[in-house]
Enzyme design. Sequence first.
Site, PDB file in Angstrom:
ATOM      1  N   ASP A   2       0.872  -1.170   0.000  1.00 19.94           N
ATOM      2  CA  ASP A   2       0.000   0.000   0.000  1.00 19.94           C
ATOM      3  C   ASP A   2       0.913   1.225   0.000  1.00 19.94           C
ATOM      4  OD1 ASP A   2       1.005  -0.285   2.541  1.00 19.94           O
ATOM      5  OD2 ASP A   2      -0.919  -0.049   3.560  1.00 19.94           O
ATOM      6  N   SER A   3       2.170   0.965   0.050  1.00 18.34           N
ATOM      7  CA  SER A   3       3.151   2.046  -0.031  1.00 18.34           C
ATOM      8  C   SER A   3       3.109   2.627  -1.453  1.00 18.34           C
ATOM      9  CB  SER A   3       4.565   1.542   0.294  1.00 18.34           C
ATOM     10  OG  SER A   3       4.892   0.405  -0.478  1.00 18.34           O
ATOM     11  N   ASP A   7      -0.852  -5.927  -0.417  1.00 13.03           N
ATOM     12  CA  ASP A   7      -1.280  -5.346   0.849  1.00 13.03           C
ATOM     13  C   ASP A   7      -2.771  -5.064   0.764  1.00 13.03           C
ATOM     14  OD1 ASP A   7       0.423  -4.833   3.010  1.00 13.03           O
ATOM     15  OD2 ASP A   7       1.369  -3.130   2.012  1.00 13.03           O
ATOM     16  N   LYS A  66      -1.462  -9.340   2.470  1.00 12.43           N
ATOM     17  CA  LYS A  66      -0.813  -8.931   3.716  1.00 12.43           C
ATOM     18  C   LYS A  66      -1.731  -7.948   4.408  1.00 12.43           C
ATOM     19  CE  LYS A  66       2.926  -6.113   3.846  1.00 12.43           C
ATOM     20  NZ  LYS A  66       2.488  -4.978   4.689  1.00 12.43           N
ATOM     21  N   GLU A  91      -2.102  -5.577   8.198  1.00 10.39           N
ATOM     22  CA  GLU A  91      -1.407  -5.076   9.379  1.00 10.39           C
ATOM     23  C   GLU A  91      -2.197  -5.311  10.658  1.00 10.39           C
ATOM     24  OE1 GLU A  91      -0.512  -0.947   8.830  1.00 10.39           O
ATOM     25  OE2 GLU A  91       0.581  -1.270   6.966  1.00 10.39           O
ATOM     26  N   GLU A 129       8.254  -4.503  11.262  1.00  9.44           N
ATOM     27  CA  GLU A 129       8.740  -3.196  10.836  1.00  9.44           C
ATOM     28  C   GLU A 129       9.144  -2.343  12.014  1.00  9.44           C
ATOM     29  OE1 GLU A 129       6.259  -1.197   7.974  1.00  9.44           O
ATOM     30  OE2 GLU A 129       7.450   0.638   8.033  1.00  9.44           O
TER      31      GLU A 129
HETATM   32  N1  LIG Z   1       9.406   4.765   0.128  1.00 13.19           N
HETATM   33  C1  LIG Z   1       8.871   4.162   1.181  1.00 13.19           C
HETATM   34  N2  LIG Z   1       9.664   3.424   2.004  1.00 13.19           N
HETATM   35  C2  LIG Z   1       9.142   2.777   3.088  1.00 13.19           C
HETATM   36  O1  LIG Z   1       9.915   2.108   3.802  1.00 13.19           O
HETATM   37  C3  LIG Z   1       7.749   2.896   3.342  1.00 13.19           C
HETATM   38  C4  LIG Z   1       6.968   3.674   2.459  1.00 13.19           C
HETATM   39  N3  LIG Z   1       7.546   4.301   1.406  1.00 13.19           N
HETATM   40  N4  LIG Z   1       5.644   3.828   2.659  1.00 13.19           N
HETATM   41  C5  LIG Z   1       4.945   3.035   3.650  1.00 13.19           C
HETATM   42  C6  LIG Z   1       5.775   2.714   4.799  1.00 13.19           C
HETATM   43  C7  LIG Z   1       6.022   3.879   5.726  1.00 13.19           C
HETATM   44  N5  LIG Z   1       7.295   3.521   6.295  1.00 13.19           N
HETATM   45  C8  LIG Z   1       8.073   4.365   7.102  1.00 13.19           C
HETATM   46  C9  LIG Z   1       7.940   5.740   6.986  1.00 13.19           C
HETATM   47  C10 LIG Z   1       8.735   6.581   7.720  1.00 13.19           C
HETATM   48  C11 LIG Z   1       9.665   6.066   8.601  1.00 13.19           C
HETATM   49  C12 LIG Z   1      10.505   7.011   9.373  1.00 13.19           C
HETATM   50  O2  LIG Z   1      10.254   8.175   9.426  1.00 13.19           O
HETATM   51  N6  LIG Z   1      11.545   6.501   9.995  1.00 13.19           N
HETATM   52  C13 LIG Z   1      12.497   7.327  10.706  1.00 13.19           C
HETATM   53  C14 LIG Z   1      12.149   7.395  12.146  1.00 13.19           C
HETATM   54  C15 LIG Z   1      12.276   6.115  12.878  1.00 13.19           C
HETATM   55  C16 LIG Z   1      12.079   6.166  14.355  1.00 13.19           C
HETATM   56  O3  LIG Z   1      11.253   6.894  14.864  1.00 13.19           O
HETATM   57  O4  LIG Z   1      12.808   5.485  15.060  1.00 13.19           O
HETATM   58  C17 LIG Z   1      13.890   6.732  10.526  1.00 13.19           C
HETATM   59  O5  LIG Z   1      14.846   7.484  10.706  1.00 13.19           O
HETATM   60  O6  LIG Z   1      14.021   5.584  10.174  1.00 13.19           O
HETATM   61  C18 LIG Z   1       9.816   4.686   8.712  1.00 13.19           C
HETATM   62  C19 LIG Z   1       9.004   3.833   7.951  1.00 13.19           C
HETATM   63  C20 LIG Z   1       7.794   2.311   5.722  1.00 13.19           C
HETATM   64  N7  LIG Z   1       7.125   2.274   4.445  1.00 13.19           N
HETATM   65  C1  LIG Z   2       7.225  -1.649   3.743  1.00 14.46           C
HETATM   66  C2  LIG Z   2       6.404  -2.845   3.359  1.00 14.46           C
HETATM   67  C3  LIG Z   2       6.512  -3.957   4.344  1.00 14.46           C
HETATM   68  C4  LIG Z   2       4.963  -2.464   3.132  1.00 14.46           C
HETATM   69  O1  LIG Z   2       4.074  -2.780   3.860  1.00 14.46           O
HETATM   70  C5  LIG Z   2       4.667  -1.637   1.959  1.00 14.46           C
HETATM   71  O2  LIG Z   2       5.558  -1.375   1.136  1.00 14.46           O
HETATM   72  O3  LIG Z   2       3.505  -1.229   1.837  1.00 14.46           O
HETATM   73 MG   LIG Z   3       2.259  -1.776   3.490  1.00 18.36          MG
END
Ligand SMILES: Nc1nc(=O)c2c([nH]1)NC[C@@H]1CN(c3ccc(C(=O)N[C@@H](CCC(=O)O)C(=O)O)cc3)CN21
Ligand SMILES: CC(C)C(=O)C(=O)O
Ligand SMILES: [Mg+2]
Length: 741
Positions: A522-523, A561, A591, A593, A659
């Site tokens: 769903d990303s 998803d 999938k 959540e 995740e």
């Molecule tokens: N391009 C893309 N990559 C992804 O991994 C992803 C998507 N889109 N869309 C759906 C979800 C959203 N996801 C995400 C989005 C943001 C963070 C993030 O902001 N992470 C920061 C903060 C982590 C924390 O708080 O510890 C990081 O620095 O990793 C992580 C996963 C994973 N997924």
């Molecule tokens: C990051 C993966 C696991 C996902 O759920 C997505 O791409 O939507």
């Molecule tokens: Mg997803």
Amino acid sequence: MVDNSMSAGTNGDADDELPAPYGTGPKNRTTEEQHRSDYGYSEPERFSDGWRERSTSLDGLDPSPSLPNAPRSYERGPVPQQPYVPKPPFLPGPPPAAPERGGYPAGGQQYGEQSYDEQNRYGESYGESSSDRYDESPFAPRTPYQEQGPFRPSQQPGGQPSQQPGQQTPPQQQGPPTQAQQNPFAPSRNGMSGPSQAPAQPPSQAPSPSQGPSQPPGQPQARPSGPGAGGPGSGNPGPGNHGPGGPAQAGPAQAGPPRPQSSNGLGPHSSSSNGWNQPPSQGPQQPGSASSGLSSNGPSNNGLANNGLSNNGLGNHGPSNNGLGNHGPSNNGLGSGSGSSQGPSSQAGSPAGGPPAARPPANAPTGWSSPAPAAGPAPTSSNGYPSDPSAEYEGYSPANNPAAQASGSQPLGARRRADVQQDAPSQVPSEPSSSHRAARRAQPTASTSSESAGTASTPSTPSTSSTLSTPADGGKRPRRYRIHHLRDMKARGEKWAMLTAYDQYTAEIFDEAGIPVLLVGDSAANNVYGYESTLRVRVDELIPLARAVAGAVEHALVVADLPFGSYQASPEQAFHTAVRFMKEAGVHAVKLEGGRTVVPAVEKLTQAGIPVMAHIGFTPQSEHSIGGYRVQGRGDQAAGLIDDAVALAEAGAFSVVLEMVPGDVAAEITKRIPVPTIGIGAGRDTDAQVLVWQDMAGLRSGPMPRFVKQYADLRGILTNAATTYAAEVASGAFPTDDHTF
Ligand SMILES: Nc1nc(=O)c2c([nH]1)NC[C@@H]1CN(c3ccc(C(=O)N[C@@H](CCC(=O)O)C(=O)O)cc3)CN21
Ligand SMILES: CC(C)C(=O)C(=O)O
Ligand SMILES: [Mg+2]
């Protein structure tokens, strides 16, 4: 036996399967019991204790993100919260079971909608909670706020607009006809990529050690996070991480430190990558550049001809990447640089690398912004499944639903092939693994890339890797990956990689590269449609993408998803939505959540023969209730997370995505459940790893989550290609007589 999923116990070799039958049938699909037995939680006792001593009992809050208030212990009991009443398998929900008839149409409601009341309708009401916290939304349109979510487009210059969602395919132009002969795009191209070899390397290696280090200071260093992320991440740790990562990243990966299993590629995971983009800006500078060579170019470089393909990017990219010029192998991305390259690459991140000019900033990568709402609003109903329960939750459905049409008529895969054939010149050379596929590819792709490349000769991009490289699986892949293959790999301690895919070509490439499981996530919301959140994408928007992916692979297990709002209301709703994905898109599994709360849905689907991949830890669809993008399962939450995983496995999930979960907790879960764990920001001890492909390949810009490692710089490559192409058109260097009929 029965459980086909587990497929006959064989080990799954390629040929272990019977011809596939006639159809369908849920051939004795899994029954719950079987699952349980299969999963054999042989060591019951294990479950009992809690994460590190703690016993499962509940003490407090529920760690489960998706289940904020749920009792913390699972104890195999039914899940609180949902009013799910166990019923005989296969029966529709509590409500009156309507005639199932194959179609769900009428029955729409049948699947339980009733069960939900209005209130629930929109799934769990995660409350208003965070409405405000925009900052945390990584995908948010970049406004003034500095923060950019991890996925936001970076403001940086570099970013070219490049691809918008739809774009990928665009180029059709090529004259279809003509090519035939030479078939420009023909295999060769693919193969062309001379670079191939280089590419071969799967990601992992690529990065040369050096790199890591190499990164120049200025560089972006890995994760942008810090900064950018900030926004979103804010809460997060963001920043910190990277640090190291940055460097590490690439280089590291391979380099010295033996990360464990390279296989996944992930290995290194963390670190590095992230940052890449961020700094795109720099990009230009190409530090490492050397590689590229691009620079040179001016127009001249066009060189296109050469295409270089090679470049994957990373390393060079800069101009170089363009590859063209260099073409050759040199760059191949990764490799190329290998060593050195990387360094650069990283920075490169910036797209442009080369021609700075080109990169106009813009970039916002993809349409982050508000994507057209439209995106094709396919009306839900349209799909022919009028009464689709999911429709209600998904809001509108406008009228036309393209999707429906599409899907409707043709059988999966058929359409595409047919098209190809038409257009495709017969001559496509065959490729090892999938000839027909090659044919398909040749065409379209070719055109695409070729163009840019200019010459007929090589179209770079495309196939590059695929052909050449050695599949991650070393060529031993089964004819078709099944869930039992994944379990077998876990049993053997073989790690594997999963990638997202949202379109035909990437699906083909990843499939050929040996990626066993492709996720139509769903990303797509933020990586294809430009929404700022995954909450926005609808079933009708995801199905067409899933269809493209499922129809393009030969070996990979394709998982879709279930979008937010399409399964939380009841197991029946989940069933209905899952069936749509299987019938209309041809995916092999779905999938969803959530932790214990979705156990009833998992059971329902599993019993109906639908393989389910669970997803716990940070669950983006619960972003607002969770309070942002943050690690889940720390401290007191660990026990609950473990309970969720155990419950999901017992309910029949064939794998569990973890995740942003602490590495030690993920390792514990991996030991405790018999099915594979797939980590994303969960450390190196999970059975598999998953990344969003645009992150992994460097297509998007903007800050990246810490768990990302970038293995190529597609953004830089495309930027250079587009820039060079435009320059040649402007200068008259293209087209030449060779391109004229
Ligand atoms: N391009 C893309 N990559 C992804 O991994 C992803 C998507 N889109 N869309 C759906 C979800 C959203 N996801 C995400 C989005 C943001 C963070 C993030 O902001 N992470 C920061 C903060 C982590 C924390 O708080 O510890 C990081 O620095 O990793 C992580 C996963 C994973 N997924
Ligand atoms: C990051 C993966 C696991 C996902 O759920 C997505 O791409 O939507
Ligand atoms: Mg997803």
